[in-house]
Design a protein around this motif. Structure first.
Motif, PDB file in Angstrom:
ATOM      1  N   PHE A  70       0.837  -1.207   0.000  1.00 48.82           N
ATOM      2  CA  PHE A  70       0.000   0.000   0.000  1.00 48.82           C
ATOM      3  C   PHE A  70       0.870   1.254   0.000  1.00 48.82           C
ATOM      4  CE2 PHE A  70      -3.067   3.049   1.971  1.00 48.82           C
ATOM      5  CZ  PHE A  70      -3.990   3.030   0.936  1.00 48.82           C
ATOM      6  N   ALA A  71       1.974   1.238   0.729  1.00 46.92           N
ATOM      7  CA  ALA A  71       2.900   2.374   0.680  1.00 46.92           C
ATOM      8  C   ALA A  71       3.429   2.567  -0.735  1.00 46.92           C
ATOM      9  CB  ALA A  71       4.047   2.160   1.661  1.00 46.92           C
ATOM     10  N   ASP A  72       3.801   1.471  -1.388  1.00 46.64           N
ATOM     11  CA  ASP A  72       4.270   1.565  -2.773  1.00 46.64           C
ATOM     12  C   ASP A  72       3.172   2.131  -3.674  1.00 46.64           C
ATOM     13  OD1 ASP A  72       6.692   0.503  -2.012  1.00 46.64           O
ATOM     14  OD2 ASP A  72       6.255  -1.518  -2.743  1.00 46.64           O
ATOM     15  N   TYR A  73       1.956   1.685  -3.463  1.00 49.60           N
ATOM     16  CA  TYR A  73       0.826   2.144  -4.280  1.00 49.60           C
ATOM     17  C   TYR A  73       0.615   3.646  -4.113  1.00 49.60           C
ATOM     18  CZ  TYR A  73      -3.975   2.556  -6.016  1.00 49.60           C
ATOM     19  OH  TYR A  73      -5.093   2.946  -6.691  1.00 49.60           O
TER      20      TYR A  73
ATOM     21  N   THR B 100       4.415   6.505  -0.975  1.00 47.21           N
ATOM     22  CA  THR B 100       4.925   7.008   0.300  1.00 47.21           C
ATOM     23  C   THR B 100       5.973   6.057   0.858  1.00 47.21           C
ATOM     24  OG1 THR B 100       3.133   5.926   1.521  1.00 47.21           O
ATOM     25  CG2 THR B 100       2.776   8.206   0.832  1.00 47.21           C
ATOM     26  N   SER B 101       6.716   6.537   1.838  1.00 42.58           N
ATOM     27  CA  SER B 101       7.765   5.715   2.437  1.00 42.58           C
ATOM     28  C   SER B 101       7.201   4.641   3.351  1.00 42.58           C
ATOM     29  CB  SER B 101       8.730   6.609   3.229  1.00 42.58           C
ATOM     30  OG  SER B 101       9.327   7.571   2.396  1.00 42.58           O
ATOM     31  N   TYR B 102       6.089   4.945   4.004  1.00 40.95           N
ATOM     32  CA  TYR B 102       5.556   4.036   5.022  1.00 40.95           C
ATOM     33  C   TYR B 102       4.032   3.965   4.951  1.00 40.95           C
ATOM     34  CZ  TYR B 102      10.138   5.272   6.936  1.00 40.95           C
ATOM     35  OH  TYR B 102      11.474   5.512   7.082  1.00 40.95           O
ATOM     36  N   ALA B 103       3.505   2.814   5.328  1.00 44.75           N
ATOM     37  CA  ALA B 103       2.068   2.650   5.580  1.00 44.75           C
ATOM     38  C   ALA B 103       1.909   1.812   6.839  1.00 44.75           C
ATOM     39  CB  ALA B 103       1.375   1.972   4.402  1.00 44.75           C
ATOM     40  N   MET B 104       0.858   2.098   7.593  1.00 47.92           N
ATOM     41  CA  MET B 104       0.592   1.406   8.852  1.00 47.92           C
ATOM     42  C   MET B 104      -0.856   0.950   8.876  1.00 47.92           C
ATOM     43  SD  MET B 104       2.393   4.584  10.663  1.00 47.92           S
ATOM     44  CE  MET B 104       1.979   5.476   9.158  1.00 47.92           C
ATOM     45  N   GLY B 105      -1.090  -0.313   9.100  1.00 42.93           N
ATOM     46  CA  GLY B 105      -2.444  -0.827   9.206  1.00 42.93           C
ATOM     47  C   GLY B 105      -2.951  -0.743  10.630  1.00 42.93           C
ATOM     48  N   VAL B 106      -4.185  -0.292  10.778  1.00 45.26           N
ATOM     49  CA  VAL B 106      -4.817  -0.213  12.099  1.00 45.26           C
ATOM     50  C   VAL B 106      -6.240  -0.782  12.005  1.00 45.26           C
ATOM     51  CG1 VAL B 106      -3.405   1.715  12.899  1.00 45.26           C
ATOM     52  CG2 VAL B 106      -5.529   2.192  11.682  1.00 45.26           C
ATOM     53  N   ASN B 107      -6.962  -0.690  13.112  1.00 51.36           N
ATOM     54  CA  ASN B 107      -8.238  -1.404  13.181  1.00 51.36           C
ATOM     55  C   ASN B 107      -9.411  -0.683  12.532  1.00 51.36           C
ATOM     56  OD1 ASN B 107      -8.095   0.511  15.211  1.00 51.36           O
ATOM     57  ND2 ASN B 107      -9.200  -0.698  16.711  1.00 51.36           N
ATOM     58  N   ASN B 108      -9.319   0.621  12.282  1.00 54.68           N
ATOM     59  CA  ASN B 108     -10.357   1.323  11.520  1.00 54.68           C
ATOM     60  C   ASN B 108      -9.878   2.727  11.174  1.00 54.68           C
ATOM     61  OD1 ASN B 108     -11.332   3.234  13.695  1.00 54.68           O
ATOM     62  ND2 ASN B 108     -11.855   1.291  14.685  1.00 54.68           N
TER      63      ASN B 108
ATOM     64  N   ALA C 216     -11.254  -2.035   9.284  1.00 51.93           N
ATOM     65  CA  ALA C 216      -9.819  -1.845   9.110  1.00 51.93           C
ATOM     66  C   ALA C 216      -9.561  -0.411   8.676  1.00 51.93           C
ATOM     67  CB  ALA C 216      -9.250  -2.825   8.086  1.00 51.93           C
ATOM     68  N   GLY C 217      -8.343   0.062   8.945  1.00 47.36           N
ATOM     69  CA  GLY C 217      -7.940   1.395   8.539  1.00 47.36           C
ATOM     70  C   GLY C 217      -6.441   1.446   8.386  1.00 47.36           C
ATOM     71  N   GLY C 218      -5.927   2.608   8.008  1.00 47.62           N
ATOM     72  CA  GLY C 218      -4.491   2.720   7.825  1.00 47.62           C
ATOM     73  C   GLY C 218      -4.037   4.156   7.705  1.00 47.62           C
ATOM     74  N   LEU C 219      -2.728   4.343   7.756  1.00 50.74           N
ATOM     75  CA  LEU C 219      -2.113   5.649   7.583  1.00 50.74           C
ATOM     76  C   LEU C 219      -0.937   5.507   6.635  1.00 50.74           C
ATOM     77  CD1 LEU C 219      -2.571   5.192  10.952  1.00 50.74           C
ATOM     78  CD2 LEU C 219      -2.229   7.664  10.860  1.00 50.74           C
ATOM     79  N   THR C 220      -0.620   6.592   5.928  1.00 50.30           N
ATOM     80  CA  THR C 220       0.605   6.682   5.143  1.00 50.30           C
ATOM     81  C   THR C 220       1.364   7.927   5.558  1.00 50.30           C
ATOM     82  OG1 THR C 220      -0.618   7.812   3.365  1.00 50.30           O
ATOM     83  CG2 THR C 220      -0.267   5.421   3.137  1.00 50.30           C
ATOM     84  N   THR C 221       2.680   7.870   5.422  1.00 49.58           N
ATOM     85  CA  THR C 221       3.528   9.015   5.765  1.00 49.58           C
ATOM     86  C   THR C 221       4.893   8.833   5.125  1.00 49.58           C
ATOM     87  OG1 THR C 221       4.367  10.390   7.591  1.00 49.58           O
ATOM     88  CG2 THR C 221       4.449   8.000   7.901  1.00 49.58           C
ATOM     89  N   ASN C 222       5.612   9.932   5.018  1.00 50.75           N
ATOM     90  CA  ASN C 222       7.009   9.901   4.586  1.00 50.75           C
ATOM     91  C   ASN C 222       7.956  10.184   5.743  1.00 50.75           C
ATOM     92  OD1 ASN C 222       6.677   9.387   1.716  1.00 50.75           O
ATOM     93  ND2 ASN C 222       5.769  11.427   1.600  1.00 50.75           N
TER      94      ASN C 222
END
Length: 369
Positions: free
Chosen positions: A50-53, A56-64, A199-205
């Protein structure tokens, strides 16, 4: 006579599932056999992809997705006494991001045509307590990132993207997710990229934000049983990570079909009483929702239902007039554009598996209203 179509639902998730059923059942068996239920390798694989998509440098999966907004605020150091700029017309979770860390959401009206946060109205809402501007890519259409970022930079504020509805959308040709300090995504089942559960997530550099959220979502620890701060149990399920990784391979095709359906609506609906969201040149929407406004919503929705077209409604009460925020003392009339949208909006059927016949039937029904 109208075309012979039996019923056009607002959303039908079964049709998508039938496309990928074999892959989903196979990976479900793999997750069960490996006991990778909470976080683990399937989530980590999805995070990397997902980060590649998103570029971004990073993606983090969370619960919502609501958790994602809360964790973003915590990682930015937001807390009691702080204020967060939030559009008045959005799903309430954008405001929860502020409230769940003890901060106060400060609402801003939308542009009357794009229905996105109005950059020209933000600065008048900024105080010495403001820490973050939360822009929302509403209905899958990017907000004016450059204009909002300019206000944020001028005033020394963070910008966070609420991308819950906009997986794969592009701003000036670049996928959203990396423009602000962080972007927050929802993978609720009905989203363009949806899990089979929450489910949810965040992206960041920013590696510091990434490391902090990694800790916060896992009871405040980097090393098991050693807790560096008060944390939360907000990990993504392994099963959801595995399913989302399958769907990620299909999302561009599904989004392209949504865009095709949207063009059919935009070109085919000629009823002068039906207004659509304006799309600036910088915005490539992925049409999580296709929203229109009409003067008499109750009559229009009854007419659609009577003709076997089943619309949705997003969102009939703007954030500032919700009972949960009555203590902030907003009044009707404070944000007239958001209030008009809330009073007159209707969401037309929109999902990638709609057939051309179904879309044309919706258009024909509307034009005969």
């Amino acid at each position: 006579m109208l075309a012979a179509v039996h019923k056009v639902p607002f959303l039908d998730l079964k049709k998508q599932y039938h496309q990928i059923r074999d892959e989903v059942l196979k990976v479900t068996e793999e997750v069960f056999e490996s006991n990778a239920f909470s976080g683990g390798p399937y989530v980590e694989k999805f995070e990397k992809n997902f980060a590649d998509y998103c570029g971004t440098s990073y993606a983090m999966g969370v619960n919502n997705g609501t958790t994602a907004l809360q964790l973003a605020m915590l990682a930015l150091g937001v807390g009691p006494g702080d204020e967060i700029i939030v559009p008045a017309n959005t799903f309430i979770a954008t405001a929860w991001g502020a409230s769940h860390v003890g901060a106060t959401p400060v609402f801003v009206d939308c542009d009357p045509d794009t229905w996105e946060i109005d950059p020209a109205r933000i600065e008048e809402r900024i105080t010495d307590r403001t820490k973050v501007i939360a822009g929302v890519h509403l209905y899958g259409q990017p907000f004016d990132v450059a204009a909002v970022k300019a206000v944020a930079d001028k005033n020394g504020l963070f910008m966070v993207e609420d991308a819950a509805q906009a997986h794969g959308a592009r701003y000036n040709g670049t996928r959203i997710g990396g423009f602000g300090e962080m972007a927050c995504f929802s993978f609720y089942p009905g989203k363009n990229l949806g899990a089979y559960g929450e489910a949810g997530g965040l992206t960041t550099n920013n590696k510091a934000y990434y490391d902090h959220i990694q800790s916060l979502r896992n009871h405040g620890c980097q090393v098991r049983y050693y807790h560096d701060e008060i944390g939360y149990n907000m990990r993504m399920d392994g099963l959801q990570g595995a399913i989302l990784d399958i769907k990620l391979r299909y999302i561009d095709g599904w989004n392209a079909r949504r865009q095709q359906i949207a063009r059919m609506y935009q070109q085919g609906i000629t009823h002068t009483g039906v207004k659509m969201q304006r799309q600036p040149d910088f915005a490539e929407s992925v049409y999580h929702l296709f929203v229109v406004t009409v003067e008499d919503r109750e009559d229009f929705m009854k007419y659609l239902n009577d003709n076997n077209v089943f619309p949705g409604l997003h969102y009939p009460v703007p954030c500032h007039l919700q009972k949960a925020y009555a203590h902030l003392n907003y009044q009707r009339g404070d944000f007239p554009n958001a209030e008009y949208l809330a009073d007159h909006c209707v969401s037309l059927p929109m999902f990638a598996e709609l057939s051309d016949d179904e879309v044309n039937y919706v258009i024909e029904v509307i034009n005969r209203y």
